[in-house]
Design a protein around this motif. Sequence first.
Motif, PDB file in Angstrom:
ATOM      1  N   ALA A  30       0.833  -1.206   0.000  1.00  0.00           N
ATOM      2  CA  ALA A  30       0.000   0.000   0.000  1.00  0.00           C
ATOM      3  C   ALA A  30       0.868   1.257   0.000  1.00  0.00           C
ATOM      4  O   ALA A  30       0.570   2.228  -0.693  1.00  0.00           O
ATOM      5  CB  ALA A  30      -0.929  -0.002   1.212  1.00  0.00           C
ATOM      6  N   ASP A  31       1.956   1.238   0.765  1.00  0.00           N
ATOM      7  CA  ASP A  31       2.848   2.396   0.795  1.00  0.00           C
ATOM      8  C   ASP A  31       3.499   2.622  -0.565  1.00  0.00           C
ATOM      9  O   ASP A  31       3.642   3.755  -1.010  1.00  0.00           O
ATOM     10  CB  ASP A  31       3.918   2.231   1.870  1.00  0.00           C
ATOM     11  CG  ASP A  31       4.776   3.473   1.990  1.00  0.00           C
ATOM     12  OD1 ASP A  31       4.229   4.530   2.384  1.00  0.00           O
ATOM     13  OD2 ASP A  31       5.974   3.413   1.657  1.00  0.00           O
ATOM     14  N   GLU A  32       3.857   1.552  -1.253  1.00  0.00           N
ATOM     15  CA  GLU A  32       4.455   1.684  -2.584  1.00  0.00           C
ATOM     16  C   GLU A  32       3.451   2.267  -3.579  1.00  0.00           C
ATOM     17  O   GLU A  32       3.786   3.110  -4.401  1.00  0.00           O
ATOM     18  CB  GLU A  32       4.984   0.334  -3.078  1.00  0.00           C
ATOM     19  CG  GLU A  32       5.600   0.384  -4.458  1.00  0.00           C
ATOM     20  CD  GLU A  32       6.767   1.365  -4.590  1.00  0.00           C
ATOM     21  OE1 GLU A  32       6.961   1.902  -5.710  1.00  0.00           O
ATOM     22  OE2 GLU A  32       7.475   1.614  -3.591  1.00  0.00           O
ATOM     23  N   VAL A  33       2.197   1.843  -3.495  1.00  0.00           N
ATOM     24  CA  VAL A  33       1.145   2.386  -4.361  1.00  0.00           C
ATOM     25  C   VAL A  33       0.968   3.883  -4.070  1.00  0.00           C
ATOM     26  O   VAL A  33       0.867   4.698  -4.988  1.00  0.00           O
ATOM     27  CB  VAL A  33      -0.183   1.618  -4.176  1.00  0.00           C
ATOM     28  CG1 VAL A  33      -1.320   2.302  -4.920  1.00  0.00           C
ATOM     29  CG2 VAL A  33      -0.034   0.181  -4.656  1.00  0.00           C
ATOM     30  N   ALA A  34       0.958   4.256  -2.797  1.00  0.00           N
ATOM     31  CA  ALA A  34       0.818   5.669  -2.407  1.00  0.00           C
ATOM     32  C   ALA A  34       2.006   6.488  -2.907  1.00  0.00           C
ATOM     33  O   ALA A  34       1.841   7.608  -3.393  1.00  0.00           O
ATOM     34  CB  ALA A  34       0.693   5.790  -0.888  1.00  0.00           C
ATOM     35  N   ARG A  35       3.192   5.936  -2.794  1.00  0.00           N
ATOM     36  CA  ARG A  35       4.398   6.633  -3.254  1.00  0.00           C
ATOM     37  C   ARG A  35       4.339   6.886  -4.761  1.00  0.00           C
ATOM     38  O   ARG A  35       4.631   7.978  -5.244  1.00  0.00           O
ATOM     39  CB  ARG A  35       5.633   5.811  -2.890  1.00  0.00           C
ATOM     40  CG  ARG A  35       6.941   6.467  -3.223  1.00  0.00           C
ATOM     41  CD  ARG A  35       8.098   5.598  -2.673  1.00  0.00           C
ATOM     42  NE  ARG A  35       9.339   6.000  -3.244  1.00  0.00           N
ATOM     43  CZ  ARG A  35       9.815   5.586  -4.413  1.00  0.00           C
ATOM     44  NH1 ARG A  35       9.125   4.723  -5.140  1.00  0.00           N
ATOM     45  NH2 ARG A  35      10.962   6.011  -4.868  1.00  0.00           N
ATOM     46  N   ARG A  36       3.932   5.868  -5.518  1.00  0.00           N
ATOM     47  CA  ARG A  36       3.800   6.045  -6.969  1.00  0.00           C
ATOM     48  C   ARG A  36       2.755   7.098  -7.306  1.00  0.00           C
ATOM     49  O   ARG A  36       2.938   7.904  -8.216  1.00  0.00           O
ATOM     50  CB  ARG A  36       3.454   4.721  -7.636  1.00  0.00           C
ATOM     51  CG  ARG A  36       4.688   3.867  -7.872  1.00  0.00           C
ATOM     52  CD  ARG A  36       4.390   2.652  -8.726  1.00  0.00           C
ATOM     53  NE  ARG A  36       4.286   1.510  -7.820  1.00  0.00           N
ATOM     54  CZ  ARG A  36       3.296   0.643  -7.799  1.00  0.00           C
ATOM     55  NH1 ARG A  36       2.302   0.737  -8.646  1.00  0.00           N
ATOM     56  NH2 ARG A  36       3.281  -0.339  -6.938  1.00  0.00           N
ATOM     57  N   LEU A  37       1.651   7.105  -6.548  1.00  0.00           N
ATOM     58  CA  LEU A  37       0.606   8.097  -6.772  1.00  0.00           C
ATOM     59  C   LEU A  37       1.107   9.506  -6.445  1.00  0.00           C
ATOM     60  O   LEU A  37       0.785  10.464  -7.146  1.00  0.00           O
ATOM     61  CB  LEU A  37      -0.625   7.751  -5.940  1.00  0.00           C
ATOM     62  CG  LEU A  37      -1.894   8.524  -6.227  1.00  0.00           C
ATOM     63  CD1 LEU A  37      -2.295   8.425  -7.693  1.00  0.00           C
ATOM     64  CD2 LEU A  37      -3.015   8.027  -5.346  1.00  0.00           C
ATOM     65  N   ALA A  38       1.932   9.643  -5.403  1.00  0.00           N
ATOM     66  CA  ALA A  38       2.495  10.950  -5.048  1.00  0.00           C
ATOM     67  C   ALA A  38       3.329  11.518  -6.201  1.00  0.00           C
ATOM     68  O   ALA A  38       3.312  12.721  -6.456  1.00  0.00           O
ATOM     69  CB  ALA A  38       3.350  10.837  -3.786  1.00  0.00           C
ATOM     70  N   PHE A  39       4.016  10.652  -6.917  1.00  0.00           N
ATOM     71  CA  PHE A  39       4.840  11.109  -8.043  1.00  0.00           C
ATOM     72  C   PHE A  39       4.073  11.174  -9.360  1.00  0.00           C
ATOM     73  O   PHE A  39       4.484  11.873 -10.275  1.00  0.00           O
ATOM     74  CB  PHE A  39       6.074  10.212  -8.206  1.00  0.00           C
ATOM     75  CG  PHE A  39       7.151  10.505  -7.220  1.00  0.00           C
ATOM     76  CD1 PHE A  39       8.042  11.542  -7.426  1.00  0.00           C
ATOM     77  CD2 PHE A  39       7.262   9.757  -6.060  1.00  0.00           C
ATOM     78  CE1 PHE A  39       9.031  11.826  -6.511  1.00  0.00           C
ATOM     79  CE2 PHE A  39       8.244  10.025  -5.130  1.00  0.00           C
ATOM     80  CZ  PHE A  39       9.141  11.068  -5.355  1.00  0.00           C
ATOM     81  N   GLY A  40       2.926  10.488  -9.446  1.00  0.00           N
ATOM     82  CA  GLY A  40       2.210  10.430 -10.724  1.00  0.00           C
ATOM     83  C   GLY A  40       0.888  11.172 -10.799  1.00  0.00           C
ATOM     84  O   GLY A  40       0.375  11.393 -11.888  1.00  0.00           O
ATOM     85  N   HIS A  41       0.313  11.562  -9.643  1.00  0.00           N
ATOM     86  CA  HIS A  41      -0.989  12.234  -9.648  1.00  0.00           C
ATOM     87  C   HIS A  41      -0.915  13.577 -10.360  1.00  0.00           C
ATOM     88  O   HIS A  41       0.042  14.326 -10.187  1.00  0.00           O
ATOM     89  CB  HIS A  41      -1.462  12.431  -8.204  1.00  0.00           C
ATOM     90  CG  HIS A  41      -2.757  13.160  -8.096  1.00  0.00           C
ATOM     91  ND1 HIS A  41      -3.953  12.611  -8.507  1.00  0.00           N
ATOM     92  CD2 HIS A  41      -3.055  14.405  -7.631  1.00  0.00           C
ATOM     93  CE1 HIS A  41      -4.923  13.482  -8.291  1.00  0.00           C
ATOM     94  NE2 HIS A  41      -4.399  14.577  -7.762  1.00  0.00           N
ATOM     95  N   ARG A  42      -1.927  13.885 -11.167  1.00  0.00           N
ATOM     96  CA  ARG A  42      -2.002  15.179 -11.859  1.00  0.00           C
ATOM     97  C   ARG A  42      -2.974  16.068 -11.089  1.00  0.00           C
ATOM     98  O   ARG A  42      -4.182  15.915 -11.215  1.00  0.00           O
ATOM     99  CB  ARG A  42      -2.463  14.970 -13.294  1.00  0.00           C
ATOM    100  CG  ARG A  42      -1.468  14.095 -14.069  1.00  0.00           C
ATOM    101  CD  ARG A  42      -1.895  13.928 -15.460  1.00  0.00           C
ATOM    102  NE  ARG A  42      -1.513  15.145 -16.161  1.00  0.00           N
ATOM    103  CZ  ARG A  42      -1.482  15.280 -17.467  1.00  0.00           C
ATOM    104  NH1 ARG A  42      -1.829  14.287 -18.219  1.00  0.00           N
ATOM    105  NH2 ARG A  42      -1.125  16.407 -18.014  1.00  0.00           N
ATOM    106  N   PRO A  43      -2.443  16.996 -10.284  1.00  0.00           N
ATOM    107  CA  PRO A  43      -3.309  17.834  -9.454  1.00  0.00           C
ATOM    108  C   PRO A  43      -4.071  18.875 -10.266  1.00  0.00           C
ATOM    109  O   PRO A  43      -3.705  19.180 -11.408  1.00  0.00           O
ATOM    110  CB  PRO A  43      -2.333  18.511  -8.497  1.00  0.00           C
ATOM    111  CG  PRO A  43      -1.053  18.575  -9.261  1.00  0.00           C
ATOM    112  CD  PRO A  43      -1.027  17.321 -10.095  1.00  0.00           C
ATOM    113  N   VAL A  44      -5.108  19.421  -9.647  1.00  0.00           N
ATOM    114  CA  VAL A  44      -5.877  20.496 -10.267  1.00  0.00           C
ATOM    115  C   VAL A  44      -5.008  21.749 -10.383  1.00  0.00           C
ATOM    116  O   VAL A  44      -4.991  22.415 -11.406  1.00  0.00           O
ATOM    117  CB  VAL A  44      -7.152  20.784  -9.443  1.00  0.00           C
ATOM    118  CG1 VAL A  44      -7.892  22.000  -9.992  1.00  0.00           C
ATOM    119  CG2 VAL A  44      -8.061  19.575  -9.425  1.00  0.00           C
ATOM    120  N   HIS A  45      -4.285  22.066  -9.308  1.00  0.00           N
ATOM    121  CA  HIS A  45      -3.404  23.250  -9.279  1.00  0.00           C
ATOM    122  C   HIS A  45      -1.986  22.816  -8.940  1.00  0.00           C
ATOM    123  O   HIS A  45      -1.799  22.142  -7.940  1.00  0.00           O
ATOM    124  CB  HIS A  45      -3.864  24.255  -8.217  1.00  0.00           C
ATOM    125  CG  HIS A  45      -5.218  24.810  -8.468  1.00  0.00           C
ATOM    126  ND1 HIS A  45      -5.510  25.651  -9.517  1.00  0.00           N
ATOM    127  CD2 HIS A  45      -6.380  24.634  -7.813  1.00  0.00           C
ATOM    128  CE1 HIS A  45      -6.786  25.965  -9.477  1.00  0.00           C
ATOM    129  NE2 HIS A  45      -7.342  25.354  -8.452  1.00  0.00           N
TER     130      HIS A  45
END
Length: 86
Positions: A30-45
Amino acid sequence: MVVEEQRGGGEARTWSVTETKPAGGDREHADEVARRLAFGHRPVHPASVEERKVLRVGEGYLVIATGRTGSGHFRVTLGETVAEPA
């Protein structure tokens, strides 16, 4: 896992949950998935991220994203669904 980020503009900016996602597996996975999301998420701002600084904070990540139109931040937090007490 939950993604919270700023929405709106100026004085009307608020924090909102923008994504929830089951991570599955054990805590390490779960932490690895969260880490990947932290680097890959496209924020609104900002709409176009040119640089991101990812900080490990408690049970997740705080991301400071900078782009041409300014900067913003979002959180990726690990969570666990709990049942209502009987």
